[in-house]
Design an enzyme around this catalytic site. Sequence first.
Site, PDB file in Angstrom:
ATOM      1  N   GLY A  48       0.841  -1.190   0.000  1.00  0.00           N
ATOM      2  CA  GLY A  48       0.000   0.000   0.000  1.00  0.00           C
ATOM      3  C   GLY A  48       0.874   1.237   0.000  1.00  0.00           C
ATOM      4  O   GLY A  48       2.033   1.191   0.425  1.00  0.00           O
ATOM      5  N   GLN A  53       3.282  10.010   0.791  1.00  0.00           N
ATOM      6  CA  GLN A  53       4.559   9.282   0.824  1.00  0.00           C
ATOM      7  C   GLN A  53       5.382   9.485  -0.435  1.00  0.00           C
ATOM      8  O   GLN A  53       6.556   9.103  -0.472  1.00  0.00           O
ATOM      9  CB  GLN A  53       4.316   7.775   0.996  1.00  0.00           C
ATOM     10  CG  GLN A  53       3.739   7.404   2.347  1.00  0.00           C
ATOM     11  CD  GLN A  53       3.584   5.893   2.428  1.00  0.00           C
ATOM     12  OE1 GLN A  53       2.582   5.352   1.989  1.00  0.00           O
ATOM     13  NE2 GLN A  53       4.575   5.213   2.967  1.00  0.00           N
ATOM     14  N   CYS A  91       6.263   0.142   7.206  1.00  0.00           N
ATOM     15  CA  CYS A  91       5.863   1.244   6.324  1.00  0.00           C
ATOM     16  C   CYS A  91       7.040   1.594   5.424  1.00  0.00           C
ATOM     17  O   CYS A  91       8.184   1.642   5.891  1.00  0.00           O
ATOM     18  CB  CYS A  91       5.485   2.453   7.190  1.00  0.00           C
ATOM     19  SG  CYS A  91       4.991   3.893   6.237  1.00  0.00           S
ATOM     20  N   LEU A  92       6.756   1.836   4.153  1.00  0.00           N
ATOM     21  CA  LEU A  92       7.825   2.198   3.216  1.00  0.00           C
ATOM     22  C   LEU A  92       8.535   3.482   3.638  1.00  0.00           C
ATOM     23  O   LEU A  92       9.701   3.686   3.311  1.00  0.00           O
ATOM     24  CB  LEU A  92       7.253   2.366   1.803  1.00  0.00           C
ATOM     25  CG  LEU A  92       6.794   1.080   1.104  1.00  0.00           C
ATOM     26  CD1 LEU A  92       6.033   1.427  -0.172  1.00  0.00           C
ATOM     27  CD2 LEU A  92       7.971   0.170   0.789  1.00  0.00           C
ATOM     28  N   HIS A 133      -4.208   1.604   7.574  1.00  0.00           N
ATOM     29  CA  HIS A 133      -2.855   2.174   7.605  1.00  0.00           C
ATOM     30  C   HIS A 133      -2.741   3.340   6.615  1.00  0.00           C
ATOM     31  O   HIS A 133      -2.204   4.401   6.951  1.00  0.00           O
ATOM     32  CB  HIS A 133      -1.855   1.053   7.271  1.00  0.00           C
ATOM     33  CG  HIS A 133      -0.425   1.484   7.189  1.00  0.00           C
ATOM     34  ND1 HIS A 133       0.539   1.094   8.101  1.00  0.00           N
ATOM     35  CD2 HIS A 133       0.227   2.265   6.280  1.00  0.00           C
ATOM     36  CE1 HIS A 133       1.705   1.629   7.746  1.00  0.00           C
ATOM     37  NE2 HIS A 133       1.547   2.339   6.649  1.00  0.00           N
ATOM     38  N   GLU A 134      -3.271   3.137   5.402  1.00  0.00           N
ATOM     39  CA  GLU A 134      -3.135   4.176   4.371  1.00  0.00           C
ATOM     40  C   GLU A 134      -4.013   5.396   4.666  1.00  0.00           C
ATOM     41  O   GLU A 134      -3.593   6.536   4.430  1.00  0.00           O
ATOM     42  CB  GLU A 134      -3.461   3.622   2.973  1.00  0.00           C
ATOM     43  CG  GLU A 134      -2.603   2.449   2.518  1.00  0.00           C
ATOM     44  CD  GLU A 134      -1.110   2.650   2.674  1.00  0.00           C
ATOM     45  OE1 GLU A 134      -0.632   3.798   2.636  1.00  0.00           O
ATOM     46  OE2 GLU A 134      -0.413   1.635   2.855  1.00  0.00           O
ATOM     47  N   HIS A 137      -2.300   7.589   6.993  1.00  0.00           N
ATOM     48  CA  HIS A 137      -1.302   8.438   6.318  1.00  0.00           C
ATOM     49  C   HIS A 137      -1.939   9.749   5.849  1.00  0.00           C
ATOM     50  O   HIS A 137      -1.321  10.810   5.921  1.00  0.00           O
ATOM     51  CB  HIS A 137      -0.734   7.734   5.082  1.00  0.00           C
ATOM     52  CG  HIS A 137       0.495   6.907   5.347  1.00  0.00           C
ATOM     53  ND1 HIS A 137       1.661   7.432   5.858  1.00  0.00           N
ATOM     54  CD2 HIS A 137       0.745   5.592   5.152  1.00  0.00           C
ATOM     55  CE1 HIS A 137       2.580   6.472   5.964  1.00  0.00           C
ATOM     56  NE2 HIS A 137       2.043   5.341   5.545  1.00  0.00           N
TER      57      HIS A 137
HETATM   58 CO    CO Z   1       2.884   3.458   5.453  1.00  0.00          CO
END
Ligand code: CO
Length: 158
Positions: A48, A53, A91-92, A133-134, A137
Amino acid sequence: MILPIVIHPNSILRQKAKEVEFKEIKSYEVKKLILNMKETVEFSNGIGLAAPQVGHSLRIVVIFLEDKKIALINPRIISFSWRKKKDEEGCLSIPGKFGLVKRSKIIKVKALDENGKEIKFKAKDIFARVIQHEVDHLDGVLFIDKAEKILEDNAQKI
Ligand code: CO
């Protein structure tokens, strides 16, 4: 095009992202951003990715699960199950860290798809977790704000 991923701490990750206006959905910029986000999440082995991000404070996320590869515009979680589950998250934007985060097992989501059509659906388990999660963000919330403990490892990146 693979986009560079913004790494924590960067202030864009803490901003509340802006809603996408209906007339912008079919614009070249938004279409290109979604396409690039899909390429970036796949290239990064993520499941995701949220627009902040990749440096765009807009309410757009892409989900990249094996059986579900979708973009959601202005997603809203309209109900959360009382039943929750704790699971590992990464998380990226926070490389090398993971933690146990408690999330609702089932959620109901309302969003616009890439064509601007309103969609409403139920998500459960990993699909529900990634969306929660997204959407966090988009509100400037990171999993490290919610995790029980943060460990250094190679967790699944979402
Ligand atoms: Co993330």
